[in-house]
Design a protein around this motif. Structure first.
Motif, PDB file in Angstrom:
ATOM      1  N   ALA A 192      21.137  47.743  25.456  1.00  0.00           N
ATOM      2  CA  ALA A 192      20.385  48.140  26.650  1.00  0.00           C
ATOM      3  C   ALA A 192      21.036  49.354  27.305  1.00  0.00           C
ATOM      4  O   ALA A 192      20.351  50.311  27.705  1.00  0.00           O
ATOM      5  CB  ALA A 192      20.313  46.970  27.635  1.00  0.00           C
ATOM      6  N   ALA A 193      22.357  49.332  27.430  1.00  0.00           N
ATOM      7  CA  ALA A 193      23.069  50.450  28.044  1.00  0.00           C
ATOM      8  C   ALA A 193      22.904  51.722  27.212  1.00  0.00           C
ATOM      9  O   ALA A 193      22.751  52.825  27.772  1.00  0.00           O
ATOM     10  CB  ALA A 193      24.550  50.105  28.202  1.00  0.00           C
ATOM     11  N   HIS A 194      22.909  51.586  25.884  1.00  0.00           N
ATOM     12  CA  HIS A 194      22.723  52.738  25.015  1.00  0.00           C
ATOM     13  C   HIS A 194      21.344  53.344  25.212  1.00  0.00           C
ATOM     14  O   HIS A 194      21.192  54.577  25.286  1.00  0.00           O
ATOM     15  CB  HIS A 194      22.922  52.304  23.559  1.00  0.00           C
ATOM     16  N   LEU A 195      20.326  52.504  25.316  1.00  0.00           N
ATOM     17  CA  LEU A 195      18.971  52.995  25.561  1.00  0.00           C
ATOM     18  C   LEU A 195      18.895  53.748  26.888  1.00  0.00           C
ATOM     19  O   LEU A 195      18.221  54.775  27.007  1.00  0.00           O
ATOM     20  CB  LEU A 195      17.980  51.831  25.556  1.00  0.00           C
ATOM     21  N   VAL A 196      19.611  53.253  27.895  1.00  0.00           N
ATOM     22  CA  VAL A 196      19.544  53.867  29.226  1.00  0.00           C
ATOM     23  C   VAL A 196      20.307  55.192  29.261  1.00  0.00           C
ATOM     24  O   VAL A 196      19.757  56.238  29.633  1.00  0.00           O
ATOM     25  CB  VAL A 196      20.083  52.892  30.292  1.00  0.00           C
ATOM     26  N   VAL A 197      21.596  55.196  28.897  1.00  0.00           N
ATOM     27  CA  VAL A 197      22.404  56.413  29.090  1.00  0.00           C
ATOM     28  C   VAL A 197      21.991  57.520  28.127  1.00  0.00           C
ATOM     29  O   VAL A 197      22.190  58.706  28.421  1.00  0.00           O
ATOM     30  CB  VAL A 197      23.915  56.127  28.974  1.00  0.00           C
ATOM     31  N   SER A 198      21.404  57.159  26.991  1.00  0.00           N
ATOM     32  CA  SER A 198      20.928  58.176  26.048  1.00  0.00           C
ATOM     33  C   SER A 198      19.622  58.807  26.501  1.00  0.00           C
ATOM     34  O   SER A 198      19.168  59.799  25.916  1.00  0.00           O
ATOM     35  CB  SER A 198      20.736  57.553  24.658  1.00  0.00           C
ATOM     36  N   THR A 218      24.066  42.324  30.814  1.00  0.00           N
ATOM     37  CA  THR A 218      23.473  43.513  31.440  1.00  0.00           C
ATOM     38  C   THR A 218      23.430  43.475  32.958  1.00  0.00           C
ATOM     39  O   THR A 218      23.872  44.433  33.617  1.00  0.00           O
ATOM     40  CB  THR A 218      22.058  43.761  30.878  1.00  0.00           C
ATOM     41  N   PRO A 219      22.900  42.414  33.585  1.00  0.00           N
ATOM     42  CA  PRO A 219      22.790  42.460  35.054  1.00  0.00           C
ATOM     43  C   PRO A 219      24.130  42.610  35.754  1.00  0.00           C
ATOM     44  O   PRO A 219      24.206  43.170  36.853  1.00  0.00           O
ATOM     45  CB  PRO A 219      22.141  41.109  35.392  1.00  0.00           C
ATOM     46  N   PHE A 220      25.180  42.141  35.102  1.00  0.00           N
ATOM     47  CA  PHE A 220      26.491  42.150  35.743  1.00  0.00           C
ATOM     48  C   PHE A 220      27.263  43.440  35.484  1.00  0.00           C
ATOM     49  O   PHE A 220      28.213  43.753  36.205  1.00  0.00           O
ATOM     50  CB  PHE A 220      27.302  40.936  35.257  1.00  0.00           C
ATOM     51  N   LEU A 221      26.870  44.197  34.460  1.00  0.00           N
ATOM     52  CA  LEU A 221      27.586  45.415  34.104  1.00  0.00           C
ATOM     53  C   LEU A 221      26.775  46.681  34.348  1.00  0.00           C
ATOM     54  O   LEU A 221      27.278  47.785  34.147  1.00  0.00           O
ATOM     55  CB  LEU A 221      28.023  45.353  32.633  1.00  0.00           C
ATOM     56  N   ALA A 222      25.526  46.542  34.785  1.00  0.00           N
ATOM     57  CA  ALA A 222      24.673  47.715  34.994  1.00  0.00           C
ATOM     58  C   ALA A 222      25.285  48.679  36.009  1.00  0.00           C
ATOM     59  O   ALA A 222      25.258  49.903  35.813  1.00  0.00           O
ATOM     60  CB  ALA A 222      23.279  47.278  35.449  1.00  0.00           C
ATOM     61  N   ARG A 224      28.380  49.083  36.647  1.00  0.00           N
ATOM     62  CA  ARG A 224      29.553  49.715  36.017  1.00  0.00           C
ATOM     63  C   ARG A 224      29.110  50.912  35.181  1.00  0.00           C
ATOM     64  O   ARG A 224      29.729  51.988  35.235  1.00  0.00           O
ATOM     65  CB  ARG A 224      30.269  48.684  35.145  1.00  0.00           C
ATOM     66  N   VAL A 225      28.032  50.740  34.433  1.00  0.00           N
ATOM     67  CA  VAL A 225      27.482  51.850  33.649  1.00  0.00           C
ATOM     68  C   VAL A 225      27.016  52.967  34.578  1.00  0.00           C
ATOM     69  O   VAL A 225      27.247  54.156  34.321  1.00  0.00           O
ATOM     70  CB  VAL A 225      26.313  51.354  32.771  1.00  0.00           C
ATOM     71  N   ALA A 226      26.343  52.581  35.661  1.00  0.00           N
ATOM     72  CA  ALA A 226      25.757  53.579  36.568  1.00  0.00           C
ATOM     73  C   ALA A 226      26.795  54.572  37.061  1.00  0.00           C
ATOM     74  O   ALA A 226      26.589  55.797  37.020  1.00  0.00           O
ATOM     75  CB  ALA A 226      25.094  52.874  37.747  1.00  0.00           C
ATOM     76  N   ALA A 227      27.940  54.083  37.511  1.00  0.00           N
ATOM     77  CA  ALA A 227      28.952  54.978  38.070  1.00  0.00           C
ATOM     78  C   ALA A 227      29.815  55.622  36.988  1.00  0.00           C
ATOM     79  O   ALA A 227      30.041  56.842  37.000  1.00  0.00           O
ATOM     80  CB  ALA A 227      29.831  54.202  39.052  1.00  0.00           C
ATOM     81  N   LEU A 228      30.279  54.803  36.039  1.00  0.00           N
ATOM     82  CA  LEU A 228      31.271  55.309  35.092  1.00  0.00           C
ATOM     83  C   LEU A 228      30.651  56.174  34.002  1.00  0.00           C
ATOM     84  O   LEU A 228      31.264  57.163  33.571  1.00  0.00           O
ATOM     85  CB  LEU A 228      32.046  54.141  34.478  1.00  0.00           C
ATOM     86  N   SER A 229      29.439  55.832  33.533  1.00  0.00           N
ATOM     87  CA  SER A 229      28.806  56.683  32.521  1.00  0.00           C
ATOM     88  C   SER A 229      28.384  58.019  33.131  1.00  0.00           C
ATOM     89  O   SER A 229      28.439  59.062  32.472  1.00  0.00           O
ATOM     90  CB  SER A 229      27.606  55.969  31.898  1.00  0.00           C
ATOM     91  N   HIS A 230      27.952  57.991  34.388  1.00  0.00           N
ATOM     92  CA  HIS A 230      27.653  59.258  35.074  1.00  0.00           C
ATOM     93  C   HIS A 230      28.924  60.101  35.181  1.00  0.00           C
ATOM     94  O   HIS A 230      28.898  61.320  34.920  1.00  0.00           O
ATOM     95  CB  HIS A 230      27.074  58.974  36.458  1.00  0.00           C
ATOM     96  N   HIS A 231      30.036  59.469  35.520  1.00  0.00           N
ATOM     97  CA  HIS A 231      31.322  60.168  35.591  1.00  0.00           C
ATOM     98  C   HIS A 231      31.691  60.783  34.238  1.00  0.00           C
ATOM     99  O   HIS A 231      32.245  61.891  34.172  1.00  0.00           O
ATOM    100  CB  HIS A 231      32.418  59.198  36.033  1.00  0.00           C
ATOM    101  N   MET A 232      31.337  60.075  33.159  1.00  0.00           N
ATOM    102  CA  MET A 232      31.689  60.542  31.820  1.00  0.00           C
ATOM    103  C   MET A 232      30.743  61.616  31.284  1.00  0.00           C
ATOM    104  O   MET A 232      30.961  62.142  30.193  1.00  0.00           O
ATOM    105  CB  MET A 232      31.715  59.362  30.849  1.00  0.00           C
TER     106      MET A 232
END
Length: 326
Positions: A192-198, A218-222, A224-232
């Motif tokens: 799910a995270a791969h589909l979103v950040v890609s 997913t609901p608990f780590l979304a 984390r992805v939002a802030a850290l993947s944007h940072h990356m």
């Protein structure tokens, strides 16, 4: 069964080869209930009656090959034809998600999509989170699979996305904590995270993707992805990433409990939740325990409960609504 009590189970498997299923179970540390093997449609129908399920949307077991080949294509075609025959034999009780070949076989996957929808009348397709083994594995948002997503997007298809039974680099910690318990929820989240950040979730927005088991982690780590993947370097803003996670559907199999349902109620509206059991991978008793949790949690919200148990599925699957007596 009154219309008010009809349930639609969007996460319900069928097994053609009991011996192969049992062998796979040993490899990943899971024990399918003995009474469900060898699986026959009457086993599911009996469980459905006990659980108050009017219709189950069948999904095939994951592909057993990690390479392109005629054997894999033939196995998948056989499963899809069998599922369509079950639907013809029990038109009020079964619908089905089509399986696809090993996804690297893009041409064969496109052919199977066309055959399954246009000839067999499938209601969607079932995908797993990644295809291949070890370092060669590709998650479903890999660029190689874009033609498949493009075709699913053109058809406004429904996809049931299930976490792969991928072993960790370390052994699972205990015989009671096999791969389906410890790893599958994280694999669903990773896909799910791969589909979103890609950007694929946003690009192929006409595809309605159902994440199994309430999305696993997913609901608990979304966030984390939002802030850290944007940072990356992800060009989506944190709010856009969260919005894309909220655009999935989430089904309840093996996940409905006060804690998880409370988290989901703050994450997505009830219109994004669907009912699932994961039968026959689990017993009727286990599926019933989660169903009871779901009913108790929404006991004071009958409209939300009706959405989850039935109405959301009827909206998501128009053919299902047209073929069932209301």
């Amino acid at each position: 069964m009154s219309p008010q009590n009809i349930r639609i189970d969007v996460h319900h498997h069928f097994f053609l080869d009991a011996e192969k299923k049992a062998k796979k179970n040993l490899e990943v540390g899971w024990r399918t209930p003995e009474e469900n093997l060898p699986w026959k449609p009457l086993i599911s129908l009996d469980a459905m009656d006990k659980l108050g399920v009017r219709t189950a949307i069948l999904s095939p077991p994951p592909v057993t090959s990690s390479s392109i080949g005629e054997e894999n294509r033939s196995e998948v075609r056989q499963q899809n034809i069998y599922a369509s025959q079950l639907c013809a034999a029990y038109p009020d009780r079964f619908r089905f998600f089509a399986g696809l070949p090993f996804l690297d076989d893009v041409e064969a996957s496109l052919e199977e999509i066309a055959f399954s929808f246009d000839v067999l009348g499938a209601d969607g397709v079932a995908l797993i989170s990644s295809y291949g083994d070890g370092n060669s594995a590709k998650y479903v948002a890999d660029d190689l699979y874009d033609p498949i997503w493009k075709e699913l997007d053109r058809r406004s298809a429904v996809v049931l996305l299930h976490g792969t039974q991928t072993p960790s680099s370390t052994p699972y910690p205990h015989p009671w904590l096999g791969v389906p318990i410890t790893e599958v929820p994280n694999e669903t989240y990773k896909a799910a995270a791969h589909l979103v950040v890609s950007g694929k979730k946003r690009r192929f927005h006409n595809v309605n993707i159902i994440l199994t088991h309430l999305g696993g982690s997913t609901p608990f780590l979304a966030s984390r992805v939002a802030a850290l993947s944007h940072h990356m370097g992800c060009p989506l803003t944190p709010d856009e990433i969260i919005d894309d996670f909220k655009s999935f559907y989430y089904e309840t199999a093996l996940s409905a409990h006060e804690t998880t349902l409370t988290a989901m109620s703050t994450f997505v509206p009830s219109e994004r939740l669907l009912f699932g059991t994961d039968f026959p991978a689990v017993s009727t008793k286990t599926a019933g325990w989660y169903t009871e949790n779901l009913e108790n949690y929404f006991a004071g919200r009958p409209l939300d409960l009706a959405n989850i148990m039935r109405d959301n599925a009827l909206r998501l699957f128009p053919n299902l609504g047209r073929t069932k007596a209301q």
